[in-house]
Design a protein around this motif. Structure first.
Motif, PDB file in Angstrom:
ATOM      1  N   SER A  41      -0.929 -16.075 -40.103  1.00  0.00           N
ATOM      2  CA  SER A  41       0.443 -16.552 -39.985  1.00  0.00           C
ATOM      3  C   SER A  41       1.370 -15.809 -40.940  1.00  0.00           C
ATOM      4  O   SER A  41       2.489 -15.422 -40.585  1.00  0.00           O
ATOM      5  N   TYR A  42       0.880 -15.585 -42.147  1.00  0.00           N
ATOM      6  CA  TYR A  42       1.644 -14.850 -43.164  1.00  0.00           C
ATOM      7  C   TYR A  42       1.927 -13.424 -42.694  1.00  0.00           C
ATOM      8  O   TYR A  42       3.049 -12.921 -42.815  1.00  0.00           O
ATOM      9  N   GLN A  43       0.912 -12.766 -42.142  1.00  0.00           N
ATOM     10  CA  GLN A  43       1.083 -11.400 -41.641  1.00  0.00           C
ATOM     11  C   GLN A  43       2.141 -11.337 -40.544  1.00  0.00           C
ATOM     12  O   GLN A  43       2.984 -10.429 -40.533  1.00  0.00           O
ATOM     13  N   LYS A  44       2.070 -12.281 -39.617  1.00  0.00           N
ATOM     14  CA  LYS A  44       3.018 -12.270 -38.511  1.00  0.00           C
ATOM     15  C   LYS A  44       4.443 -12.465 -39.008  1.00  0.00           C
ATOM     16  O   LYS A  44       5.381 -11.817 -38.548  1.00  0.00           O
ATOM     17  N   ARG A  45       4.611 -13.364 -39.964  1.00  0.00           N
ATOM     18  CA  ARG A  45       5.940 -13.588 -40.526  1.00  0.00           C
ATOM     19  C   ARG A  45       6.427 -12.358 -41.291  1.00  0.00           C
ATOM     20  O   ARG A  45       7.601 -11.999 -41.244  1.00  0.00           O
ATOM     21  N   LEU A  58      -2.003  -6.522 -39.722  1.00  0.00           N
ATOM     22  CA  LEU A  58      -2.920  -5.659 -40.470  1.00  0.00           C
ATOM     23  C   LEU A  58      -4.307  -5.633 -39.861  1.00  0.00           C
ATOM     24  O   LEU A  58      -4.937  -4.596 -39.743  1.00  0.00           O
ATOM     25  N   THR A  59      -4.803  -6.798 -39.472  1.00  0.00           N
ATOM     26  CA  THR A  59      -6.154  -6.872 -38.933  1.00  0.00           C
ATOM     27  C   THR A  59      -6.195  -7.832 -37.769  1.00  0.00           C
ATOM     28  O   THR A  59      -5.419  -8.780 -37.686  1.00  0.00           O
ATOM     29  N   THR A  60      -7.106  -7.603 -36.852  1.00  0.00           N
ATOM     30  CA  THR A  60      -7.330  -8.546 -35.768  1.00  0.00           C
ATOM     31  C   THR A  60      -8.437  -9.495 -36.186  1.00  0.00           C
ATOM     32  O   THR A  60      -9.118  -9.277 -37.178  1.00  0.00           O
ATOM     33  N   GLY A  61      -8.624 -10.529 -35.415  1.00  0.00           N
ATOM     34  CA  GLY A  61      -9.668 -11.493 -35.744  1.00  0.00           C
ATOM     35  C   GLY A  61     -11.033 -10.845 -35.865  1.00  0.00           C
ATOM     36  O   GLY A  61     -11.848 -11.215 -36.690  1.00  0.00           O
ATOM     37  N   ALA A  62     -11.286  -9.823 -35.019  1.00  0.00           N
ATOM     38  CA  ALA A  62     -12.594  -9.169 -35.041  1.00  0.00           C
ATOM     39  C   ALA A  62     -12.803  -8.359 -36.313  1.00  0.00           C
ATOM     40  O   ALA A  62     -13.914  -8.098 -36.718  1.00  0.00           O
ATOM     41  N   ASP A  63     -11.676  -7.953 -36.952  1.00  0.00           N
ATOM     42  CA  ASP A  63     -11.790  -7.112 -38.142  1.00  0.00           C
ATOM     43  C   ASP A  63     -12.023  -7.910 -39.416  1.00  0.00           C
ATOM     44  O   ASP A  63     -12.435  -7.361 -40.428  1.00  0.00           O
ATOM     45  N   VAL A 103      -7.808 -10.868 -49.039  1.00  0.00           N
ATOM     46  CA  VAL A 103      -6.502 -11.515 -48.988  1.00  0.00           C
ATOM     47  C   VAL A 103      -5.738 -11.285 -50.287  1.00  0.00           C
ATOM     48  O   VAL A 103      -4.534 -11.002 -50.278  1.00  0.00           O
ATOM     49  N   ALA A 104      -6.428 -11.382 -51.415  1.00  0.00           N
ATOM     50  CA  ALA A 104      -5.778 -11.158 -52.708  1.00  0.00           C
ATOM     51  C   ALA A 104      -5.203  -9.755 -52.790  1.00  0.00           C
ATOM     52  O   ALA A 104      -4.118  -9.543 -53.336  1.00  0.00           O
ATOM     53  N   ALA A 105      -5.914  -8.771 -52.251  1.00  0.00           N
ATOM     54  CA  ALA A 105      -5.459  -7.383 -52.305  1.00  0.00           C
ATOM     55  C   ALA A 105      -4.344  -7.110 -51.308  1.00  0.00           C
ATOM     56  O   ALA A 105      -3.416  -6.351 -51.601  1.00  0.00           O
ATOM     57  N   ALA A 106      -4.420  -7.720 -50.114  1.00  0.00           N
ATOM     58  CA  ALA A 106      -3.472  -7.402 -49.046  1.00  0.00           C
ATOM     59  C   ALA A 106      -2.156  -8.156 -49.158  1.00  0.00           C
ATOM     60  O   ALA A 106      -1.124  -7.663 -48.688  1.00  0.00           O
ATOM     61  N   ALA A 107      -2.155  -9.326 -49.763  1.00  0.00           N
ATOM     62  CA  ALA A 107      -0.923 -10.104 -49.875  1.00  0.00           C
ATOM     63  C   ALA A 107       0.051  -9.411 -50.827  1.00  0.00           C
ATOM     64  O   ALA A 107      -0.347  -8.757 -51.795  1.00  0.00           O
ATOM     65  N   THR A 118      -0.051 -12.517 -60.677  1.00  0.00           N
ATOM     66  CA  THR A 118      -0.660 -13.403 -59.686  1.00  0.00           C
ATOM     67  C   THR A 118      -1.972 -12.827 -59.179  1.00  0.00           C
ATOM     68  O   THR A 118      -2.977 -13.536 -59.050  1.00  0.00           O
ATOM     69  N   LYS A 119      -1.985 -11.522 -58.893  1.00  0.00           N
ATOM     70  CA  LYS A 119      -3.226 -10.882 -58.452  1.00  0.00           C
ATOM     71  C   LYS A 119      -4.293 -10.970 -59.549  1.00  0.00           C
ATOM     72  O   LYS A 119      -5.471 -11.196 -59.259  1.00  0.00           O
TER      73      LYS A 119
END
Length: 261
Positions: free
Chosen positions: A174-178, A187-192, A204-208, A214-215
């Motif tokens: 949801s965050y990615q889509k927003r 960034l990634t599909t469910g399969a990835d 998630v920590a790296a990609a956000a 915070t990281k």
């Protein structure tokens, strides 16, 4: 716990286990480190510790997402601890990540192109600035220490982490889509996406899009479940904020920055 003395590479960034770190190394103190690592037998890991800077700043031209500074004219002459104060250990966060350099390529000008991958978390015990580059005595930091040696506790911790991981992945999508916009490819599909909760927590920590403090807090979380809980709260908060923004900056989550030093 296992301890070791390893080369120390300070950055204005946080490295997580499993994540790739490209480096552009041109300062002499870090060139010396890479020359020694490059001389290591190919069958042996070329390990060094990446630690985030808490005070001071790395003396190098910086990459995307890092302070816009340039090296001093005498950057090649700097001592290992220059720029980090009288006690370099106080300038760094105490939890870092061991990196394994799969690629170390020396250029004609003596600088290096390095590609490393984060492996395990470590805690800094001491920092030594007496050699050609910084080194640190570190100890391994287990991912889920409370469950070690306790089969029942481990099972319970695993189940909690697995449930949290599913919620974090949903929130991350949801965050990615927003962040990218509904019409953009995420960034990634469910399969990835990975299944292992600890891997999910680091990805998630790296990609956000989060600041270094915070990281760092996510890196040094005591266990996977704690990290996932904090990520879930962060993702929900950030998604809500993005939802109410009139526009968003162009942020490319699919490219990792190169960190020059």
């Amino acid at each position: 716990m296992t301890t070791a003395r390893l080369p120390l590479f300070p950055l204005n960034a946080v490295l997580f286990p499993g994540l790739v770190l490209p480096l552009d190394v041109f300062e002499e103190r870090y060139r010396a480190m890479m020359r020694e690592l490059a001389a290591t037998d190919e069958d042996e890991p070329r390990r060094f510790v990446v630690v985030a800077i808490r005070e001071g700043r790395q003396t190098a031209r910086t990459g995307r997402g890092m302070p816009d500074t340039a090296p001093a004219p005498d950057a090649g002459e700097r001592a290992p601890g220059d720029g980090f104060g009288p006690d370099p250990a106080q300038a760094f966060h105490r939890v870092g990540c061991v990196a394994d350099a799969a690629k170390i390529r020396e250029r004609a000008d003596g600088s290096f192109e390095v590609l490393a991958t984060g492996t395990v978390r470590v805690r800094l015990l001491s920092v030594d600035a007496s050699g050609p580059y910084l080194t640190a005595e570190v100890e391994d930091l287990p991912e889920n220490p409370a469950a070690e040696g306790d089969e029942t506790g481990r099972t319970s911790a695993d189940e909690e982490a697995a449930a949290l991981s599913e919620g974090v992945l949903r929130a991350f999508r949801s965050y990615q889509k927003r962040l990218a916009g509904a019409s953009e490819r995420s960034l990634t599909t469910g399969a990835d996406l990975p299944d292992d909760p600890s891997v999910v927590s680091y990805l998630v920590a790296a990609a956000a899009v989060l600041d270094v403090p915070t990281k760092q807090r996510l890196l040094q979380a005591p266990d996977t479940a704690t990290r996932l809980r904090e990520e879930l709260a962060l993702l929900r908060k950030e998604t809500a904020v993005i939802r109410h923004l009139p526009s968003l900056p162009a942020i490319d989550l699919t490219r990792a920055p190169t960190h020059p030093n």
